[in-house]
Design an enzyme around this catalytic site. Structure first.
Site, PDB file in Angstrom:
ATOM      1  N   ASN A   1     -47.173 -53.856  31.599  1.00  0.00           N
ATOM      2  CA  ASN A   1     -46.852 -55.274  31.787  1.00  0.00           C
ATOM      3  C   ASN A   1     -48.046 -56.193  31.637  1.00  0.00           C
ATOM      4  O   ASN A   1     -47.898 -57.414  31.717  1.00  0.00           O
ATOM      5  CB  ASN A   1     -46.153 -55.466  33.137  1.00  0.00           C
TER       6      ASN A   1
ATOM      7  N   ARG B   1     -31.376 -62.219  34.328  1.00  0.00           N
ATOM      8  CA  ARG B   1     -32.788 -62.508  34.024  1.00  0.00           C
ATOM      9  C   ARG B   1     -32.892 -63.718  33.108  1.00  0.00           C
ATOM     10  O   ARG B   1     -33.130 -63.613  31.916  1.00  0.00           O
ATOM     11  CB  ARG B   1     -33.433 -61.270  33.398  1.00  0.00           C
TER      12      ARG B   1
END
Ligand code: EPZ
Length: 444
Positions: free
Chosen positions: A23, A122
């Site tokens: 990430n 999301r």
């Protein structure tokens, strides 16, 4: 498709190294679009998601060569295409990270709206709110975000949402702001170490970002970013996953390259549950043989317990005596793994954004299905501790975000076989005559 066949009950022992952080690597790769010169990245993990984003960048005119075991080299050679195609973006939400850099560097961007996924809703409303505040014209048509701005201008932006800050939203706005005219202030910025890593990368190319790691970022726009060289930080989520594996198998493992300073909440929680975690020079020694005590856990934005560790923690709590209560404040629906753990004998009850876990003596092997990246990690960990054999299908989810996790665990003494997924023969069992007679009469 491949599946794992795991034989449980083997305490882990030995030493493995943590890989580069997925990430952090993904937004940093996207941000190479901003550079005026070649960029070399070290410690990029060898993941499916990295390969997918590389394909997106190549489709956007980037030349990428080298390999993740050494270094990857990025250089834009054609900036005419500004469209990140649905076919690629649908495979990985994090492709949305190209939106900010594309808009800032090429003045236009057309990025497919990322699909949903199994961990919950999301949206990207905060990403778009920030870019609009900087003067971008944004429309959404046919599942694509169309963004345009001759030159973005600095703005004061509040990026907080109902579930706290946004990690990739902060990455997008920060990346866009580095080339904007004037100063951008972001309030309620994400403080995750991966966002800090992106900010440090951008500053290494000549950006002026202050406040990294705090909710208040100040970015003074510059005319251009140079090329450069950067080493991606190590993965705190993988490190936590390996620590929990030691706890679940009551093993003792030595981990290299653990970003301990970014893991206070995780280490404190695992220590409270009963693991012994000590630093020996560069090594982090995790002793999972100790007694266990249940604990409550709330997944929160950094520096709280990461939501990306919640599923793995649930596996550990499934065999920890007592009652543990797990709440996910970031993704309240992120509990797809619970029903699969129940198939393995876990006692888990959902109550809205909370799961109540009653520890059991042991889990038992079963056929289970991975649903998303961290859920698949949770199932692998549970299978390591379970009695007997567990078959885990759809492990492609795991390969998206872990670098050879099965190899690493096998090097510590686990028994995980990666095999082709054999279609299970649908042989209907013989039905006793009286039953089938009854069934046919009812059908009539
Ligand atoms: C990043 O996702 C990570 N992915 C996720 O890791 C991680 O779970 C998540 O941050 C939280 O830490 C990458 O960095 C590639 P968010 P992101 O925007 O940025 C809401 C993994 O397993 N929200 O921080 O998409 C959102 O619905 C993955 O490695 C809005 O409401 O997450 C969520 O409830 C899974 N509007 C919360 O904020 C927005 O515009 C946090 O989302 C954006 C987000």
């Amino acid at each position: 498709m491949e599946m794992f066949v795991v034989s449980g009950g083997r305490p882990l022992k030995g030493r493995v190294s943590v890989s580069g952080a997925k990430n952090a690597a993904l937004p940093i790769m996207a941000a190479t679009l901003l550079a005026d010169g070649p960029v070399t990245l070290h410690n990029v993990p060898q993941l499916v998601d990295v390969a997918t984003l590389a394909r997106v960048l190549v489709s956007l005119g980037m030349k990428i060569h080298g390999d993740t075991s050494a270094a990857l080299h990025f250089e834009t050679h054609d900036d005419s295409n500004v469209t990140a195609d649905y076919e690629l973006v649908r495979r990985m939400r994090a492709s949305i990270c190209v939106l900010g850099p594309l808009l800032a560097r090429r003045k236009r961007a057309c990025v497919s709206l990322p699909g949903g996924c199994n961990i919950g809703h999301r949206p990207i409303d905060l990403h778009l709110k920030g870019l609009r505040a900087m003067g971008a014209e944004i429309t959404i048509e046919n599942g694509y975000v169309y963004a345009e701005a001759e030159r973005l201008r600095g703005a004061d932006i509040y990026l907080g949402g109902a579930f706290g800050s946004t990690v990739t939203g902060t990455c997008n706005i920060m990346s866009a702001a580095v080339l904007a005219e004037g100063t951008t202030r972001i309030e309620a910025a994400a403080c995750e170490p991966e966002v800090v890593d992106l900010g440090n990368f951008l500053n290494s190319l000549g950006a002026h970002i202050q406040g990294l790691g705090t909710p208040f970022l100040t970015i003074e726009g510059v005319e251009r970013l140079s090329g450069g060289e950067y080493r991606v930080a190590y993965d705190r989520i993988e490190a936590a996953t390996l620590m929990i594996a030691a706890g679940l198998t009551r093993g003792v493992v030595e981990l290299e390259q653990v970003p301990v300073a970014d893991m206070t909440a995780v280490i404190e929680t695992l220590t409270h549950i009963g693991l012994k975690i000590d630093q020996l020079g560069p090594l982090t020694i995790v002793d999972g043989r100790g007694l266990r005590s249940a604990t409550d856990l709330v997944a929160l934005p950094y520096p709280g317990i990461p939501t990306d560790v919640q599923a793995q923690m649930m596996s550990l709590m499934s065999v920890t005596p007592g009652m543990s209560v797990i709440t996910d404040r970031v993704f309240p629906d992120r509990f797809m793994h619970a029903s699969e753990l129940v198939r393995m004998g876990a006692q888990i009850r959902r109550e809205g954004p909370t799961a109540v876990v009653q520890g059991v003596e042991h889990l038992s092997g079963a056929h289970v299905m991975a649903s998303d990246l961290r859920a698949s990690a949770a199932l692998v960990l549970a299978a390591l501790a379970a009695e007997g054999e567990t078959v885990i299908r759809r492990i492609y989810h795991l390969d998206r975000g872990y670098e050879r996790l099965d190899d690493k665990l096998n090097s510590l003494g686990a028994s995980i076989r990666r095999v082709d997924d054999q279609p299970v023969g649908l042989t209907t069992p013989e039905v006793p005559m009286e039953l089938s007679k009854h069934r046919s009469s009812r059908a009539a």
